[in-house]
Scaffold this motif. Structure first.
Motif, PDB file in Angstrom:
ATOM      1  N   PRO A  69     -18.394  48.295  77.181  1.00 55.43           N
ATOM      2  CA  PRO A  69     -19.005  47.357  78.039  1.00 55.43           C
ATOM      3  C   PRO A  69     -18.265  46.287  78.006  1.00 55.43           C
ATOM      4  O   PRO A  69     -17.772  45.729  76.799  1.00 55.43           O
ATOM      5  CB  PRO A  69     -20.491  47.008  77.763  1.00 55.43           C
ATOM      6  CG  PRO A  69     -20.602  47.330  76.247  1.00 55.43           C
ATOM      7  CD  PRO A  69     -19.204  48.524  76.115  1.00 55.43           C
TER       8      PRO A  69
ATOM      9  N   TRP B  27     -18.383  46.399  72.683  1.00 57.48           N
ATOM     10  CA  TRP B  27     -18.728  47.914  72.000  1.00 57.48           C
ATOM     11  C   TRP B  27     -19.568  47.993  70.826  1.00 57.48           C
ATOM     12  O   TRP B  27     -20.080  48.948  70.682  1.00 57.48           O
ATOM     13  CB  TRP B  27     -17.556  48.692  72.169  1.00 57.48           C
ATOM     14  CG  TRP B  27     -16.458  48.362  70.924  1.00 57.48           C
ATOM     15  CD1 TRP B  27     -15.628  47.318  71.142  1.00 57.48           C
ATOM     16  CD2 TRP B  27     -16.360  48.619  69.695  1.00 57.48           C
ATOM     17  NE1 TRP B  27     -14.834  47.092  69.872  1.00 57.48           N
ATOM     18  CE2 TRP B  27     -15.438  47.900  68.988  1.00 57.48           C
ATOM     19  CE3 TRP B  27     -17.181  49.511  68.842  1.00 57.48           C
ATOM     20  CZ2 TRP B  27     -15.201  48.246  67.602  1.00 57.48           C
ATOM     21  CZ3 TRP B  27     -16.764  49.712  67.477  1.00 57.48           C
ATOM     22  CH2 TRP B  27     -15.858  49.120  66.941  1.00 57.48           C
TER      23      TRP B  27
ATOM     24  N   GLU C   7     -24.111  47.403  75.636  1.00 59.73           N
ATOM     25  CA  GLU C   7     -23.633  48.753  76.128  1.00 59.73           C
ATOM     26  C   GLU C   7     -24.580  49.622  77.113  1.00 59.73           C
ATOM     27  O   GLU C   7     -24.336  49.967  78.206  1.00 59.73           O
ATOM     28  CB  GLU C   7     -23.086  49.593  75.145  1.00 59.73           C
ATOM     29  CG  GLU C   7     -22.279  50.836  75.707  1.00 59.73           C
ATOM     30  CD  GLU C   7     -21.757  51.435  74.443  1.00 59.73           C
ATOM     31  OE1 GLU C   7     -20.661  52.103  74.891  1.00 59.73           O
ATOM     32  OE2 GLU C   7     -21.519  51.059  73.417  1.00 59.73           O
TER      33      GLU C   7
END
Length: 152
Positions: A35, A123, A129
């Motif tokens: 993300p 991450w 995420e």
């Protein structure tokens, strides 16, 4: 702490989430994995070893930079600190999309020193995420259709 009032998901919310999903999955990744999010970075002067110096900052007793020179000089009332140009992430800036970060910079450029967008990866945050995954993968339009069917 007061609880946040709950409300049903409105059609405008679903439309917003669908448009956000489309933007998240089609925007430039800037070489970063999901993300990802964007922040603002700006130019700054950072102290360094004299071998790496691009200039010397003239610093007063309060620690404020009051000038700069191309070479080290001796002065009685100022310190001469080897420095170089750097970039720093601006605190309190976080954007889900590159477009929104660019728009923020365009509106607020006067508050920054040479601002630029900067992509980062979250991450190490499983919750972020998962949230980005949900935003990118949910078929928001079908959710809106089901909501319309329930309302009839």
């Amino acid at each position: 702490m007061a609880a946040t009032a709950k409300r049903p998901l409105a059609a405008s919310d679903i439309e917003f989430l669908g448009a956000l999903r489309d933007e998240l999955v089609t925007q430039d990744s800037c070489g970063n994995r999901d993300p990802r999010f964007w922040t603002v970075v700006e130019r700054c002067e950072e102290p360094c070893w004299s071998e790496q110096a691009e200039f010397w900052a003239l610093v007063d007793d309060d620690g404020d930079v009051v000038g700069r020179v191309d070479y080290e000089i001796e002065t009685c009332d100022l310190r001469c600190v080897p420095s170089r140009e750097g970039r720093k992430v601006v605190e309190d800036t976080l954007f889900l999309t590159l477009r929104e970060c660019r728009e923020h910079i365009a509106r607020n450029r006067h508050n920054y020193k040479c601002p630029a967008t900067y992509a980062q990866t979250a991450w190490r945050s499983p919750q972020f995420e998962r949230l980005i995954g949900i935003l990118q993968q949910i078929d928001w339009e079908s959710l809106a259709e089901r909501s319309d069917d329930d309302g009839r």
